[in-house]
Design a protein around this motif. Structure first.
Motif, PDB file in Angstrom:
ATOM      1  N   VAL A 315       0.841  -1.198   0.000  1.00 48.55           N
ATOM      2  CA  VAL A 315       0.000   0.000   0.000  1.00 48.55           C
ATOM      3  C   VAL A 315       0.878   1.252   0.000  1.00 48.55           C
ATOM      4  N   LEU A 316       1.925   1.254   0.829  1.00 50.60           N
ATOM      5  CA  LEU A 316       2.827   2.408   0.901  1.00 50.60           C
ATOM      6  C   LEU A 316       3.603   2.585  -0.399  1.00 50.60           C
ATOM      7  N   GLU A 317       3.993   1.473  -1.013  1.00 52.20           N
ATOM      8  CA  GLU A 317       4.687   1.540  -2.305  1.00 52.20           C
ATOM      9  C   GLU A 317       3.784   2.140  -3.375  1.00 52.20           C
ATOM     10  N   LYS A 318       2.511   1.718  -3.374  1.00 51.74           N
ATOM     11  CA  LYS A 318       1.581   2.205  -4.391  1.00 51.74           C
ATOM     12  C   LYS A 318       1.282   3.699  -4.217  1.00 51.74           C
ATOM     13  N   ILE A 319       1.128   4.152  -2.970  1.00 51.27           N
ATOM     14  CA  ILE A 319       0.880   5.575  -2.724  1.00 51.27           C
ATOM     15  C   ILE A 319       2.047   6.402  -3.242  1.00 51.27           C
ATOM     16  N   TYR A 320       3.268   5.961  -2.934  1.00 51.91           N
ATOM     17  CA  TYR A 320       4.451   6.698  -3.387  1.00 51.91           C
ATOM     18  C   TYR A 320       4.565   6.683  -4.907  1.00 51.91           C
ATOM     19  N   ASN A 321       4.461   5.501  -5.500  1.00 53.45           N
ATOM     20  CA  ASN A 321       4.601   5.389  -6.955  1.00 53.45           C
ATOM     21  C   ASN A 321       3.514   6.166  -7.689  1.00 53.45           C
ATOM     22  N   SER A 322       2.311   6.140  -7.146  1.00 55.59           N
ATOM     23  CA  SER A 322       1.207   6.872  -7.766  1.00 55.59           C
ATOM     24  C   SER A 322       1.441   8.370  -7.698  1.00 55.59           C
ATOM     25  N   ALA A 323       1.910   8.849  -6.538  1.00 56.37           N
ATOM     26  CA  ALA A 323       2.193  10.281  -6.387  1.00 56.37           C
ATOM     27  C   ALA A 323       3.305  10.719  -7.337  1.00 56.37           C
ATOM     28  N   ASP A 324       4.323   9.867  -7.476  1.00 58.48           N
ATOM     29  CA  ASP A 324       5.436  10.176  -8.384  1.00 58.48           C
ATOM     30  C   ASP A 324       4.960  10.193  -9.833  1.00 58.48           C
ATOM     31  N   ALA A 325       4.137   9.199 -10.212  1.00 61.82           N
ATOM     32  CA  ALA A 325       3.655   9.113 -11.597  1.00 61.82           C
ATOM     33  C   ALA A 325       2.711  10.268 -11.926  1.00 61.82           C
ATOM     34  N   LYS A 326       1.828  10.626 -10.977  1.00 65.28           N
ATOM     35  CA  LYS A 326       0.861  11.688 -11.228  1.00 65.28           C
ATOM     36  C   LYS A 326       1.511  13.067 -11.281  1.00 65.28           C
ATOM     37  N   ALA A 327       2.728  13.168 -10.750  1.00 67.48           N
ATOM     38  CA  ALA A 327       3.454  14.437 -10.868  1.00 67.48           C
ATOM     39  C   ALA A 327       3.827  14.706 -12.319  1.00 67.48           C
ATOM     40  N   GLY A 328       3.795  13.625 -13.132  1.00 62.32           N
ATOM     41  CA  GLY A 328       4.056  13.787 -14.563  1.00 62.32           C
ATOM     42  C   GLY A 328       5.528  13.983 -14.862  1.00 62.32           C
ATOM     43  N   ARG A 329       5.781  14.699 -15.921  1.00 64.92           N
ATOM     44  CA  ARG A 329       7.155  14.953 -16.343  1.00 64.92           C
ATOM     45  C   ARG A 329       7.494  16.425 -16.106  1.00 64.92           C
ATOM     46  N   GLY A 330       8.768  16.726 -16.242  1.00 62.45           N
ATOM     47  CA  GLY A 330       9.179  18.122 -16.174  1.00 62.45           C
ATOM     48  C   GLY A 330       9.232  18.664 -14.760  1.00 62.45           C
ATOM     49  N   GLY A 331       8.790  19.929 -14.601  1.00 62.99           N
ATOM     50  CA  GLY A 331       8.937  20.651 -13.347  1.00 62.99           C
ATOM     51  C   GLY A 331       8.246  20.016 -12.167  1.00 62.99           C
ATOM     52  N   LYS A 332       7.011  19.550 -12.347  1.00 64.60           N
ATOM     53  CA  LYS A 332       6.262  18.971 -11.229  1.00 64.60           C
ATOM     54  C   LYS A 332       6.937  17.705 -10.695  1.00 64.60           C
ATOM     55  N   GLN A 333       7.428  16.886 -11.634  1.00 66.86           N
ATOM     56  CA  GLN A 333       8.100  15.665 -11.188  1.00 66.86           C
ATOM     57  C   GLN A 333       9.400  15.993 -10.461  1.00 66.86           C
ATOM     58  N   LYS A 334      10.125  17.006 -10.948  1.00 62.33           N
ATOM     59  CA  LYS A 334      11.371  17.412 -10.277  1.00 62.33           C
ATOM     60  C   LYS A 334      11.098  17.873  -8.858  1.00 62.33           C
ATOM     61  N   ILE A 335       9.989  18.621  -8.684  1.00 60.55           N
ATOM     62  CA  ILE A 335       9.630  19.111  -7.340  1.00 60.55           C
ATOM     63  C   ILE A 335       9.304  17.932  -6.427  1.00 60.55           C
ATOM     64  N   PHE A 336       8.516  16.982  -6.958  1.00 61.07           N
ATOM     65  CA  PHE A 336       8.153  15.827  -6.125  1.00 61.07           C
ATOM     66  C   PHE A 336       9.393  15.040  -5.721  1.00 61.07           C
ATOM     67  N   ARG A 337      10.279  14.787  -6.653  1.00 62.70           N
ATOM     68  CA  ARG A 337      11.457  13.975  -6.346  1.00 62.70           C
ATOM     69  C   ARG A 337      12.428  14.720  -5.429  1.00 62.70           C
ATOM     70  N   TRP A 338      12.494  16.045  -5.598  1.00 59.91           N
ATOM     71  CA  TRP A 338      13.298  16.844  -4.664  1.00 59.91           C
ATOM     72  C   TRP A 338      12.711  16.736  -3.258  1.00 59.91           C
ATOM     73  N   ALA A 339      11.387  16.856  -3.154  1.00 61.41           N
ATOM     74  CA  ALA A 339      10.722  16.770  -1.854  1.00 61.41           C
ATOM     75  C   ALA A 339      10.907  15.387  -1.236  1.00 61.41           C
ATOM     76  N   ALA A 340      10.876  14.344  -2.074  1.00 59.67           N
ATOM     77  CA  ALA A 340      11.066  12.976  -1.576  1.00 59.67           C
ATOM     78  C   ALA A 340      12.467  12.814  -0.998  1.00 59.67           C
TER      79      ALA A 340
END
Length: 641
Positions: A315-340
Motif C-alpha cells: 500500500v505504501l509503495e503504491k501511494i508513493y509510486n502513484s504520487a510520483d507518476a501523477k506528478a508527470g514529467r518536467g517541473g512537477k516531477q522534479k519538485i516531487f522527487r526533490w521533496a522525496a
C-alpha cells in the motif's frame, strides 16, 4: 466478597517503557557490532483467569458507556454515525442471546465468511459472549477450503456475507453429510434472524456463558492461509488475545489509549492481525470503523480521518509510486522527487545526535507546503503513525514517510502469535528493524539463525494436528517461527528471510531471496518478483508488471499505451527493469546478484492460486507453475547427480 481485579498494574520500577539490558553474557559481537542472542520484554500488566475478551469489552463500557466506540458509515453519502459503548454492548448481548437461541451450545464453533464490516466485529464479540468459538473463513475461499474448515473445526453454524457464499457453504455441508448446520447470509436478513431467535433467551443465560470463560478457553481457530501445503488450524485462547492487548496498551499508550484514537479497519478480519486489532482498539479508549470495499479506501480515509494506519508495504509503495507518476514529467516531477529526497534526508538526520541542519529544516518546510501536505490529506490529514507489517518495507520508503510527518513503525508477527510479535515504538523507532518484542514475549536466536519465541500470546497448538504442534516447538518450549533474523543490543529484531526460502546455488552459496525481492518490489513497474536459482549456477528473477502503474509510467516516458504482453518484451521497459536490478545488486555480493530476469505476462493473484488471501506469494506454487520458464533461463532442468 471483593471483586477480582481485571488486571494488576506492576510497581513503577517494573513498568519502564525503555529497553531493558540483555542478560550478562547473553550477547555476541558480530562484525564489530554487539548483538543479543536472547531478549526478554518486561511484563507491564499481569492478568487473572477472568480477563477474557468479553471482560475487556465490559470494562470499556463501565469506564465510559456514553462515549463513542464504533463509527458506522451510512449507506448513502460519506457520513459516519457514532455508536456508544453502551449501544454496542447491547447489540452484542442481543446477538449473543440469538446465537444461543439458534441452539448453539457452549464451545460450539460458528464460522464467519465475510469482508471486513461492522457485522463481523459484532458476531465475533457476540460469539465470545455466548461462549462460542468463532472461526474465520476468507470470503474468497473455494468450496474445497470451506469444506475442510467446516469438517476440521466441527462447525455448527455459518454466517456468510452474500447469498452466493451461502450456497457455497451449503454445498460443502451437503458433501460432508452435515445438513443440520445452520447457514445464514448477511444479505438475506441473517442478523434479524439471529436477533429473533434470542427473544425468549434470558440475559442470565448469556451471562452464565460469559462467566464460564477463562483465559485458557479457546477463543478462535485461525486457519493459516497456506503458502505451502494444507492450512493448519491455529488454536488461540482468550488469554493469548487479552494479555497481548493490555500489555500493548501499556507499552504504546500513544496508539489507542487516547480518546482521539481512530482506527479504520480494512485488512481482512479473516486474518488474525485484524482480529487482534479490533480487540486492541475496543479495549482502549478510541473509535473503530470498517471499510468493506478497498476501492473506497481513499475516500473513506478522507472522511473517517484515522489517527493511525495499519498497512502492508505494498500500500505504501503504491501511494508513493502513484504520487510520483501523477506528478508527470518536467517541473512537477522534479519538485516531487526533490521533496522525496528532502524527506529521506530529514528522517535520516532525525536519527543523528545533531538532528536536521537549519538548511534542511527550511527545505523541509518548503516541501511540506508544496508536496507533503497533499499526501497527508490523502489519508485523512489526522494520522500520526503508520504501522506496517506483513512483509519488509524498504528503508528509503520508511524514511520518506517518516520525513513527511507520518512515522512508520514497522512490525512483525505470525498467526501463531496472535499477529504482532514485535513493533517499533513511537518513542524509539529503528528503521530497518521490526522493533523489540512486545511485552511479555521473549525472543531468542537459534544457532541456525532462526527466530524463536516464547510468551503468553504464543498459540497453544494446531487443531487436530499434534504432529505439527510438536514440530513447531523446541524441546524447551520455544516456538520456531521459520524466519531468520538477528537481535541488536537493544532487543530490536531484524528479519533476513524465511528459512524454507533460502536458495543454495550450484556453487554452494546461500541466498536469502527477500534481500533482493523487497527493493525491487518498490519499483513502479513491478507488481511481484520471485528470485530463483536453487541448485543453479547463478541467480535469476521472475517479474510481473503492475498493470495500473504501467500506463502512467509509459505516459511519463513518452511511450504509447501497450498491453502487459507488449510491455514484457519492450526494450525500454526491460532497460528500466535492468537498471532496477543493478541497483538491487549493489547491496549483495556477486554470487548473490541477479544475472537474468524474465518478465511474465500475467500477475500473481489469489484467483490464479499464486497469492494467499493475505497477499503473500505462494513461492512453491509459482516455482511449479513456471518450471518450464525457469528451465529455459538456465538452458534446461537441474541436472540430477
Amino acid at each position: 466478597m471483593s471483586e477480582t481485579p481485571a488486571h494488576t498494574e506492576l510497581p513503577a520500577e517494573n513498568t519502564s517503557v525503555l529497553p531493558a539490558e540483555p542478560a550478562p553474557g547473553n550477547e555476541d559481537v558480530i562484525d564489530g557490532e554487539t548483538h543479543a542472542l536472547e531478549w526478554h520484554a518486561p511484563v507491564l500488566v499481569r492478568i487473572d483467569e477472568h480477563t477474557t475478551i468479553p471482560h475487556l469489552l465490559a470494562k470499556r463500557v463501565q469506564r465510559a458507556p456514553r462515549r463513542p466506540l464504533i463509527a458506522r458509515k451510512l449507506e448513502m453519502g460519506s457520513t459516519w454515525q457514532n455508536m456508544t459503548a453502551a449501544e454496542f454492548y447491547e447489540d452484542v448481548q442481543t446477538t449473543a442471546a440469538g446465537l444461543i437461541g439458534l441452539g448453539l451450545n457452549y464451545g460450539d464453533a460458528i464460522a464467519i465468511m465475510s469482508r471486513t464490516r461492522y457485522e463481523w466485529t459484532l458476531l465475533d464479540f457476540a460469539a465470545w459472549t455466548a461462549g462460542l468459538l468463532p472461526v474465520p473463513i476468507y470470503e474468497t475461499s473455494s468450496g474445497e477450503q470451506i469444506e475442510y474448515i467446516i469438517k476440521d473445526a466441527d462447525v455448527r453454524a455459518i454466517v456468510t456475507e452474500t447469498v452466493t457464499q451461502r450456497e457455497l457453504a451449503l454445498d460443502a455441508c451437503h458433501r460432508l453429510g452435515k445438513d443440520d448446520i445452520t447457514v445464514l447470509s448477511l444479505d438475506a436478513e441473517a442478523m434479524q434472524t439471529i436477533r429473533d431467535a434470542g427473544i425468549t433467551v434470558p440475559r442470565a443465560s448469556v451471562a452464565a456463558r460469559t462467566q464460564a470463560l477463562t483465559t485458557d478457553t479457546l477463543a478462535t481457530i485461525v486457519y493459516t492461509s497456506g503458502t505451502t501445503g494444507r492450512p493448519k488450524g491455529t488454536e488461540i485462547t482468550h488469554g493469548n488475545f487479552t494479555e497481548l492487548a493490555l500489555n500493548s496498551h501499556a507499552w504504546m499508550p500513544e496508539i489507542a489509549m487516547g480518546q482521539d484514537s481512530r482506527l479504520l479497519l480494512f485488512l481482512p478480519l479473516a486474518h488474525v492481525f485484524a482480529r487482534f486489532l479490533q480487540v486492541f482498539q475496543l479495549s482502549g479508549e478510541g473509535i473503530l470503523g470498517h471499510t468493506p470495499d478497498i476501492k473506497n479506501l481513499l475516500s473513506d480515509l478522507a472522511t473517517f480521518k484515522p489517527s493511525y494506519l495499519l498497512v502492508v508495504p505494498r500500500v505504501l509503495e503504491k501511494i508513493y509510486n502513484s504520487a510520483d507518476a501523477k506528478a508527470g514529467r518536467g517541473g512537477k516531477q522534479k519538485i516531487f522527487r526533490w521533496a522525496a529526497n528532502v524527506a529521506v534526508e530529514y528522517s535520516q538526520a532525525l536519527e543523528t545526535p545533531e538532528g536536521p541542519s537549519r538548511r534542511l529544516k527550511m527545505q523541509h518546510a518548503a516541501a511540506t507546503r508544496l508536496v507533503y501536505s497533499k499526501i497527508l490529506q490523502l489519508v485523512g490529514g489526522n494520522a500520526h503513525y503508520i504501522i506496517s507489517g506483513g512483509a519488509p518495507l524498504s528503508q528509503r520508503l520508511a524514511h520518506f514517510y517518516t520525513g513527511l510527518g507520518l512515522p512508520v513503525l514497522e512490525g512483525y508477527g505470525l498467526t501463531e502469535t496472535v499477529g504482532p510479535l514485535s513493533v517499533n515504538t513511537p518513542r524509539l523507532s529503528k528503521i530497518g528493524t521490526v522493533g523489540p518484542a512486545l511485552p511479555p514475549l521473549s525472543v531468542r536466536i537459534s544457532e541456525e539463525g532462526e527466530i524463536l519465541i516464547k510468551g503468553p500470546s504464543v498459540f497453544r497448538g494446531y487443531h487436530n494436528n499434534p504432529e505439527a504442534t510438536a514440530e513447531a516447538f523446541t524441546e524447551d518450549g520455544w516456538f520456531k517461527s521459520g524466519d531468520l533474523g538477528s537481535l541488536d543490543r537493544d532487543g530490536y529484531v531484524r528479519i533476513t528471510g524465511r528459512a524454507k526460502d533460502i536458495i543454495v546455488t550450484a556453487g554452494g552459496k546461500n541466498v536469502a531471496p527477500a534481500s533482493l525481492e523487497d527493493p525491487l518490489r518498490g519499483h513502479p513497474l513491478i507488481s511481484q518478483v520471485i528470485v530463483v536459482g536453487d541448485k543453479r549456477p547463478f541467480i535469476s528473477a521472475l517479474i510481473t508488471l503492475d498493470p495500473e502503474m504501467l500506463q502512467l509510467w509509459l505516459q511519463n516516458h513518452g511511450l504509447p499505451p501497450m498491453s502487459i504482453s507488449e510491455a514484457a518484451t519492450n526494450i525500454e521497459v526491460l532497460s528500466a527493469l535492468e537498471r532496477a536490478v543493478e541497483r538491487a545488486n549493489e547491496h549483495v555480493s556477486r554470487a548473490e546478484s541477479i544475472r537474468k530476469i524474465h518478465v511474465l505476462t500475467s500477475d500473481f493473484t489469489e484467483a490464479n492460486g499464486l497469492l494467499t488471501p493475505s497477499l503473500k506469494v505462494k513461492r512453491k506454487a509459482v516455482l511449479q507453475r513456471y518450471a518450464e520458464v525457469i528451465d529455459s533461463i538456465y538452458g534446461g532442468p537441474v541436472q540430477s547427480e
